[in-house]
Design a protein around this motif. Structure first.
Motif, mmCIF file in Angstrom:
data_model
loop_
_atom_site.group_PDB
_atom_site.id
_atom_site.type_symbol
_atom_site.label_atom_id
_atom_site.label_comp_id
_atom_site.label_asym_id
_atom_site.label_seq_id
_atom_site.Cartn_x
_atom_site.Cartn_y
_atom_site.Cartn_z
ATOM 1 N N ARG A 138 -7.741 8.192 37.733
ATOM 2 C CA ARG A 138 -9.191 8.120 37.551
ATOM 3 C C ARG A 138 -9.719 9.495 37.168
ATOM 4 N N THR A 139 -10.370 9.561 36.030
ATOM 5 C CA THR A 139 -11.004 10.790 35.580
ATOM 6 C C THR A 139 -12.490 10.502 35.377
ATOM 7 N N PRO A 140 -13.332 11.536 35.255
ATOM 8 C CA PRO A 140 -14.760 11.276 35.028
ATOM 9 C C PRO A 140 -15.036 10.468 33.767
ATOM 10 N N ALA A 141 -14.135 10.553 32.799
ATOM 11 C CA ALA A 141 -14.399 9.905 31.512
ATOM 12 C C ALA A 141 -13.675 8.584 31.328
ATOM 13 N N ALA A 142 -12.593 8.340 32.074
ATOM 14 C CA ALA A 142 -11.766 7.178 31.745
ATOM 15 C C ALA A 142 -10.876 6.793 32.919
ATOM 16 N N LEU A 143 -10.348 5.566 32.833
ATOM 17 C CA LEU A 143 -9.295 5.094 33.727
ATOM 18 C C LEU A 143 -8.034 4.905 32.897
ATOM 19 N N VAL A 144 -6.932 5.499 33.340
ATOM 20 C CA VAL A 144 -5.652 5.406 32.635
ATOM 21 C C VAL A 144 -4.609 4.892 33.608
ATOM 22 N N CYS A 145 -3.780 3.960 33.149
ATOM 23 C CA CYS A 145 -2.713 3.423 33.989
ATOM 24 C C CYS A 145 -1.355 3.873 33.475
ATOM 25 N N ILE A 146 -0.496 4.267 34.404
ATOM 26 C CA ILE A 146 0.910 4.441 34.113
ATOM 27 C C ILE A 146 1.570 3.089 34.379
ATOM 28 N N ASP A 147 2.032 2.443 33.309
ATOM 29 C CA ASP A 147 2.611 1.094 33.325
ATOM 30 C C ASP A 147 1.530 0.035 33.526
ATOM 31 N N GLY A 148 1.906 -1.226 33.210
ATOM 32 C CA GLY A 148 0.910 -2.283 33.207
ATOM 33 C C GLY A 148 1.235 -3.503 34.032
#
Length: 349
Positions: free
Chosen positions: A40-50
């Protein structure tokens, strides 16, 4: 539930600043769950693997994100460690719904094209089992897998291919995306050295040994690739291990050292068994104990027996490359023997 299996329980566990571990179920898999890591970052949500594109998995993913105040549509990117169904396919379905970008290592392009054409891994593994001298197992594996189909829609190409070692900026966080072939040809790990965490995928697992080369178009020497990739990760500063299967642990180095020692011992054992008269990978695999419980090959189900025989074949192929064994063929099976020179005659090498 045992403490060993507790990591599979539904959660959105904080494991580092701005990082959450979300185990998603694998109802038809002995591994029971795969860890997706949300950054979780202020600008986006990024996932490692799905995760695997299954209804149970999607429901668990939805619930975990809601517990953090988010929705699936808030995820902007999936950094997928490798092209196995429990890591890749749900990322593709989320992209189809919401437009998230999917990133994957270019070494897995052959696998994506293979599955994208609707082809099953069963046939490629069948041929390899026959070459390993395990025709009966090959037939059992084919029978057990009868009726399994591949949905090409789940195997569309990613938006971005990773090639070589690169840096990925996620706001104030920088991930080193490091090519670590072995488990698959295109496997990547993502190192956040500043935060002291390694998103290891299936490259380094805390309690099991990652399978080697379970893919439709394997490397000629997947074990050589894997050992080199372990050494590459070992050269990094020690970090917290965030694995795709299993609980988070405190030291990547400790587990890498254990994996390197395991494969060195296994190489020596394979060489000894060939010296004692075993000829094929199936012969050797029959004489080796499997899993932490030390099971015989005959006690494994066809899927895990297939993995065991093909991993043994990977060890034998590496011994040939190291000139510790010679390879021939007999009735369509690869056969191994000691070289004509002896270990007491180094000049003959």
């Amino acid at each position: 539930m045992s403490a060993r299996a507790a990591w599979t329980e539904p959660t959105a566990e904080p494991v580092a600043e701005g990082v959450f571990r979300i185990p998603l179920p694998l109802p038809n898999d002995a591994l029971r769950a795969v860890n997706v890591y949300l950054i979780r970052t202020p600008a986006a949500l990024v996932c490692i693997d799905g995760g695997w594109a299954l209804e149970e998995s999607r429901s668990a993913f939805d619930a975990a994100l809601r517990s953090l105040g988010h929705e699936v549509g808030d995820v902007t990117r999936f950094l997928v460690t490798h092209a196995h169904r429990d890591h890749y396919t749900q990322a593709v379905t989320v992209r189809q719904e919401f437009g998230a970008r999917v990133t994957l290592g270019i070494g897995d392009r052959d696998a994506i094209e293979y599955f994208g054409a609707g082809r099953s891994v069963v046939e490629s593994q069948y041929r390899r089992l026959v070459q390993a001298g395990a025709r009966d197992l090959a037939e059992a594996w084919r029978t057990e897998s009868a009726g399994h189909s591949v949905d090409p829609k789940l195997w569309q190409e990613p938006d971005d291919w990773l090639e070589g070692d690169v840096e990925i900026s996620l706001g104030a966080r920088t991930l080193a995306a490091l090519a670590t072939p072995g488990h698959t040809r295109g496997h990547y790990v993502f190192a956040d050295v500043a935060s002291g965490v390694l998103f290891a995928g299936d490259h380094v697992l805390p309690t099991i040994t990652p399978s080697i080369g379970f893919e439709p178009v394997p490397s000629p020497l997947p074990l050589s690739d894997f050992l080199a990739s372990l050494a590459k990760v070992r050269a990094l500063p020690d970090m917290m291990l965030l694995p795709a299967h299993g609980q988070v642990t405190t030291s990547v180095h400790q587990r890498v050292d254990e994996l390197l020692a395991h494969h060195e011992e296994r190489l020596h054992r394979c060489e000894e068994l060939v010296a004692g008269g075993c000829r094929t990978a199936a012969d050797v695999a029959t004489e080796i104990p499997w899993t932490r419980r030390g099971l015989a090959l005959a006690d494994l189900d066809p899927f895990n027996a297939m993995l065991a025989v093909l991993e043994t074949d990977a060890h034998l192929r590496l011994l040939v490359a190291q000139r510790r064994l010679n390879q021939g063929a007999d009735a369509g099976a690869h056969c191994y023997q000691l070289p004509q020179w002896t270990h007491d005659d180094p000049e003959a090498r």
